[in-house]
Design an enzyme around this catalytic site. Structure first.
Site, PDB file in Angstrom:
ATOM      1  N   GLU A 286       0.847  -1.191   0.000  1.00  0.00           N
ATOM      2  CA  GLU A 286       0.000   0.000   0.000  1.00  0.00           C
ATOM      3  C   GLU A 286       0.883   1.243   0.000  1.00  0.00           C
ATOM      4  O   GLU A 286       1.766   1.390   0.833  1.00  0.00           O
ATOM      5  CB  GLU A 286      -0.925  -0.002   1.221  1.00  0.00           C
TER       6      GLU A 286
ATOM      7  N   CYS B 206      -7.487  -1.494   8.418  1.00  0.00           N
ATOM      8  CA  CYS B 206      -6.142  -1.527   7.825  1.00  0.00           C
ATOM      9  C   CYS B 206      -5.723  -0.119   7.408  1.00  0.00           C
ATOM     10  O   CYS B 206      -4.641   0.352   7.770  1.00  0.00           O
ATOM     11  CB  CYS B 206      -6.110  -2.478   6.634  1.00  0.00           C
TER      12      CYS B 206
ATOM     13  N   HIS C 140      -0.823  -5.839   2.488  1.00  0.00           N
ATOM     14  CA  HIS C 140      -2.005  -6.701   2.547  1.00  0.00           C
ATOM     15  C   HIS C 140      -1.619  -8.080   2.028  1.00  0.00           C
ATOM     16  O   HIS C 140      -0.939  -8.189   1.002  1.00  0.00           O
ATOM     17  CB  HIS C 140      -3.135  -6.143   1.676  1.00  0.00           C
TER      18      HIS C 140
END
Length: 197
Positions: free
Chosen positions: A73, A137, A156
């Protein structure tokens, strides 16, 4: 120093044990914590962990039931949190930090990390994302990025066996964190060189 937030599910122990077993080499202290899927716990624990350890980097790891790849991410988002957590709570402001920037990017060049790890041929597909999902998250990532001035990362992972084993995910996480630390070290060296001239 790396800190991994591990997913809240029955296969979290497999990934955590695999990463702890593999380690990150003698030069890196690895601290592994499990953070509850609760907004208020995140707001309390993330600053406390940064204060306690003053780490070079924190890497959070979260489960995505939709993921089929290991996903790096790039950024965390401040607003848009409407889902209830495990305590049936949601922040009334629907944001992480009132008055904080809309988005915070990691100082880690995720494209570079993705390319380097992919070149290692670990039999795990690694991809990039700019949206961690506006749930715990993303909330955790933004909170950590805000606390650390960008010195955080979020990965993730898919559920175990869909398609990767705990061993494959452990090796992938080890390689990813090592590359993140390398990228961070090189970028800091470049910054220090620029300041010397």
């Amino acid at each position: 120093m790396a800190n991994c937030k591990l997913p809240q599910n029955t296969d979290r122990a497999g990934r955590r044990q695999e990463l702890e077993k593999l380690g990150l080499g003698d030069d890196v202290d690895l601290y592994v914590y499990e953070i509850p899927v609760e907004y208020q716990a995140v707001q309390r624990l993330i600053p406390a962990l940064w204060k306690k350890h003053s780490p070079q980097l924190v890497v959070h790891v979260g489960l995505s039931g939709m993921a089929t790849t290991v996903t790096l991410e790039k950024c965390g988002h401040n607003v848009g949190y409407r889902g209830l957590d495990n305590c049936r709570f949601c922040p009334g402001s629907h944001c992480c930090v009132e008055g904080g920037p809309e988005c915070i990017d990691s100082v880690i060049d995720m494209d570079q990390v993705c390319k380097r790890v992919s070149d290692l041929d670990l039999e795990v597909l690694v991809t990039i994302s700019k949206d961690a999902g506006r749930y715990l998250c993303d909330f955790t990532y933004y909170t950590s990025l805000y606390q650390s001035h960008g010195r955080s990362a979020f990965v993730h992972v898919p559920p175990l066996g869909k398609p990767y084993s705990a061993e494959q995910l452990g090796r992938a996480l080890q390689a990813i964190i090592e590359e993140m630390l390398n990228v961070l070290e090189h970028s800091e060296s470049d910054i220090n060189c620029d300041h010397e001239h």
